[in-house]
Design a protein around this motif. Structure first.
Motif, short mmCIF file in Angstrom:
data_model
loop_
_atom_site.label_atom_id
_atom_site.label_comp_id
_atom_site.label_asym_id
_atom_site.label_seq_id
_atom_site.Cartn_x
_atom_site.Cartn_y
_atom_site.Cartn_z
N UNK A 104 0.90 -1.38 -0.13
CA UNK A 104 0.26 0.27 -0.13
C UNK A 104 0.76 1.15 -0.02
N UNK A 105 1.07 1.83 -1.03
CA UNK A 105 2.25 3.13 -1.43
C UNK A 105 1.40 3.96 -1.18
N UNK A 106 1.52 5.08 -0.71
CA UNK A 106 1.37 6.66 -0.89
C UNK A 106 0.29 6.83 -1.53
N UNK A 107 0.72 6.60 -2.93
CA UNK A 107 0.34 7.18 -4.41
C UNK A 107 -0.48 5.82 -4.43
N UNK A 108 -1.12 4.80 -4.33
CA UNK A 108 -1.49 3.77 -4.56
C UNK A 108 -2.92 3.74 -3.55
N UNK A 109 -3.10 4.24 -2.79
CA UNK A 109 -4.07 4.45 -0.99
C UNK A 109 -5.80 5.15 -2.21
N UNK A 142 2.77 -10.61 3.17
CA UNK A 142 2.56 -9.95 4.34
C UNK A 142 2.69 -8.51 4.35
N UNK A 143 3.30 -8.14 2.69
CA UNK A 143 2.93 -6.97 2.70
C UNK A 143 1.71 -6.29 3.19
N UNK A 144 0.99 -6.32 2.11
CA UNK A 144 -0.70 -6.26 2.28
C UNK A 144 -1.01 -6.06 4.02
N UNK A 145 -0.48 -7.09 4.46
CA UNK A 145 -0.67 -6.78 5.71
C UNK A 145 0.43 -5.65 6.95
N UNK A 146 1.35 -5.29 7.20
CA UNK A 146 1.76 -4.84 7.80
C UNK A 146 3.23 -4.34 7.10
N UNK A 193 -2.46 -2.76 4.96
CA UNK A 193 -3.68 -2.67 5.41
C UNK A 193 -3.90 -2.31 6.89
N UNK A 194 -3.50 -3.05 7.70
CA UNK A 194 -3.78 -3.12 9.01
C UNK A 194 -4.12 -2.65 10.05
N UNK A 195 -3.64 -1.07 9.50
CA UNK A 195 -4.00 0.26 10.83
C UNK A 195 -4.34 0.99 9.66
N UNK A 196 -5.57 0.73 8.43
CA UNK A 196 -5.29 1.61 8.06
C UNK A 196 -6.72 1.27 7.37
N UNK A 197 -7.16 0.01 7.58
CA UNK A 197 -8.83 -0.61 6.94
C UNK A 197 -9.59 -1.91 7.77
#
Lengths: 539, 165
Positions: free
Chosen positions: B80-85, B106-110, B124-128
């Motif tokens: 989840x890069x800031x540009x893809x958010x 693992x990347x998509x989690x934390x 995405x863990x802390x964002x959605x």
């Protein structure tokens, strides 16, 4: 000629136009930590900038570390794998750019400007590459990062040509199209042409997958940095890890056992087959050849399952570590002989698979009605443009450029390697070349497997103590899409600097040029034939 | 965009609204839309292998769509890069309700090897609120399919919490 003595340490040669030999010019600088790194002052750097226009020295990369800009070159007259690095200490936030004489430097200059806020003078292209105002700071790696800027709601693009504005349409691709490649955006201006709507302007927007890989490597252990190198792009994971480890080993003065080098070469060849099968399957999909695409995907799946069963990893990440190889996740202390045997078995299974299935697949590829005709003449690249970009790999070799780093490597010493080349320069030549390279790699795997068995390896991983004193090393590996170079600075027991040169930004530049004039219907086929990894462009 | 803003944005978007709907995972076939949010492509490649490698996707009642407008669940790979958010947000907004979110790798989690920095949000863990995490770097196609089937089976037997809107 007066026949006088030629003194040692003669001043650099000057040619008829009064330009100095670039390599000699770099060597005339002050030695900077390694026999191939030289520090130049600004006048010398400007001299280099001028002399490059008439010199065959190949450009590899240009980087910044906050204090200096560093340019890496290779001398094609000396085999192409012996680099020369020129270092210029920065005085302010600008430096004389190199993209004038070397177009491939443009992407590096844009990246330096985005990450460090250091600007290239006389730059060919001043657009941002990876920073599109979505980050928490501008120039995030510099000592004093700038404030975050907020992107406009609608991204800004360049001016469209008149023909598109008057009577054309806009076609866009990505970043989220439900596909499986890394995200990138392509904005195409399509104008009516004699053979239907044709692409009149192309603008690529990348940066969606920028993770700051090189900056994350600095300050950590070599093992952690090697893990990160494997996650630049899955299609070049083993190649990036090998190039990083090669650079780190050269810096530390460690040499990996020969059996480990052969194992690394074998892993790289498996990865090449895997990357080319992926590229061809996606190309066949784009060209509506569903049967061929399904068979190519099935062949890739067979390969991945075999690796998964034998090596415990379907993708070949984390098999290569500083000092050697760690197949099965065992860095050292594992049974080297059985590890080598497992890998040799995989190589020979794959070679057998190549002789039966892949050879049949090539027959299907050639005889599928209309497929080759669909690809012929699309996405044409020209030799002169590839020479200017210094682009090797599939895209360069498909238009007749030679050069393959594998030829000079010890790991390939015992096998017979015949680099494939084509001269068409179109999508068909690239596809045919990928097919040739798959078969060549499978042949190589047979020999590499036999070499591994014959080596009787006692260890596949040498001890790797990270040096305390500063030292520099370089590494270069021929990855599936072209040459990957690393320059690594070690010191204080950790990784101090990492500079990465990947062919993907140059492939993207070549793709942009090849798309202009393409029929709108052919855009997806052309882009699939280049198989640019956006993840490797962004890093 | 600051991470707190993005978190607020995702929370607002994913908050329940309107009448209660049946859990999205109970749908058959379950249609997924894949977005690579900025990683090394390995997870995306394994999802592609799941689709093309003969894993019996159709028999499991799972399909992939080329458009978020037809999708039931958003399958996100990468850190989840800031540009893809904003792109993920746009895909999420385009999906019909009820809808769900799957994070693969693992990347998509934390963030995995790529925790939060100037350019990435670190997963995405802390964002959605994510319905399903599939661990691994990268997970195999069987692991991804197994996790999706487990969620659908739970939903169809009615024992899942209704986290979807």
């Amino acid at each position: 000629m007066n026949g006088g003595l030629i003194p040692f340490g003669a001043p650099p040669k000057e040619d008829a136009e009064g330009l100095r030999d670039s390599a000699a010019l770099i060597r005339s600088g002050r030695a900077a930590g390694a026999s191939w790194r030289f520090e130049l002052d600004e006048m010398e750097w400007r001299g280099l900038q001028e002399s490059l226009s008439a010199d065959p020295l190949s450009f590899i990369g240009l980087w910044c570390d906050g204090d200096a800009v560093q340019a890496l070159f290779a001398d094609p007259r000396q085999g192409g794998d012996r680099p020369l690095m020129a270092v210029l200490k920065l005085d302010g936030a600008r430096y004389p750019g190199l993209s004038g004489p070397r177009p491939a430097a443009a992407s590096f200059e844009r990246r330096i400007n985005d990450l460090w806020g250091v600007e290239a003078m006389d730059a060919r292209d001043t657009r941002p590459l990876v920073d599109h105002a979505a980050w928490t700071a501008s120039a995030p790696l510099s000592a004093r990062p700038g404030a975050a800027t907020y992107a406009p709601e609608i991204p800004e693009f360049g001016q469209l040509p008149d023909a598109v504005v008057r009577s054309g349409t806009l076609a866009t691709r990505g970043p989220a199209n439900g596909g499986f490649a890394a995200p990138a955006h392509l904005r195409l201006g399509v104008a009516p042409g004699p053979a239907g709507p044709a692409v009149a302007s192309v603008e690529s927007r990348v940066g969606y997958t920028h993770r700051g890989v090189a900056s994350r490597m600095c300050g950590g252990t070599t093992l952690a940095a090697a893990d990160l190198a494997g996650r630049i792009s899955v299609s070049m994971a083993a190649a990036h890890q090998w190039a990083f480890c090669m650079a780190a080993e050269r810096a530390a003065g460690v040499s990996a056992p020969l059996a480990a080098e052969v194992a690394r070469a074998a892993l790289c060849e498996i990865e090449r087959v895997f990357a080319h099968l992926t590229a061809l399957a996606r190309l066949a999909q784009a060209a509506d050849a569903a049967l061929v695409s399904a068979r190519l995907f099935a062949a890739r799946e067979t390969l991945m399952r075999l690796c998964g069963k034998a090596l415990g990893k379907r993708t070949l990440m984390d098999c290569i570590c500083p000092g050697g190889v760690a197949i099965g996740g065992v860095a050292s202390g594992g049974d080297a002989r059985s590890e080598a045997q497992v890998l040799a078995w995989v190589c020979q299974e794959l070679a057998a698979f190549g002789r039966s299935e892949v050879a049949a697949l090539r027959g299907v590829w050639r005889t599928t009605p209309g497929l080759l005709a669909r690809l012929a003449g699309l996405g044409m690249t020209r030799r002169a443009e590839m020479d200017a970009l210094g682009l090797g790999g599939v895209v360069g070799r498909a238009c007749g450029r030679g050069g393959d780093l594998r030829l000079g490597q010890a790991a390939y010493g015992a096998v017979q390697l015949r680099p494939c080349a084509r001269t068409g320069g179109d999508a068909r030549a690239r596809a045919d070349l990928r097919m040739d390279e798959i078969l060549e790699s499978l042949e190589l795997l047979d020999s590499l497997g036999a070499t591994l068995l014959a080596e009787e390896a006692d260890a596949l991983c040498a001890a790797f103590p990270t040096p305390v004193d500063p030292c520099w090393g370089f590494g270069a590996v021929e990855a599936a899409h072209g040459a990957v170079w690393y320059v690594v600075g070690l010191g204080k027991g950790r990784v101090e600097q990492v500079f990465i040169a990947d062919p993907s930004p140059s492939i993207l530049t070549a793709q942009e040029a090849a798309l202009v004039g393409a029929r709108a219907l052919d855009v997806d086929v052309v882009t699939a034939s280049f198989a640019v990894s956006a993840a490797a462009v962004d890093q | 965009m600051s991470s707190s803003m993005i978190r607020a944005l995702f929370t607002a978007l994913l908050a329940p609204a309107g009448p209660a709907l049946p859990p999205v995972a109970s749908r058959s076939p379950l249609v997924l839309f894949h977005v690579d949010s900025g990683g090394c492509e390995a997870c995306g490649l394994e999802v592609e292998a799941l689709k093309t490698g003969g894993y019996g996707l159709a028999e499991a009642g799972v399909e992939f769509s080329a458009s978020p407008r037809l999708a039931d669940m958003l399958l996100v790979t990468g850190g989840c890069s800031r540009m893809m958010a904003p792109v993920i947000r746009a895909a999420w907004e385009a999906m019909p309700r009820p809808k769900g979110l799957i994070a693969v790798g693992a990347c998509a989690r934390d963030g995995g090897l790529f925790p939060q920095n100037y350019a990435t949000l670190g997963g995405l863990e802390n964002h959605a609120p994510v319905d399903l995490f599939v661990p691994g770097c990268p997970p195999t196609p069987s692991e991804i399919l197994g996790a999706v089937i487990a969620v659908t089976a739970r939903a169809r037997s009615g024992s899942t919490r209704d986290t979807t809107t």
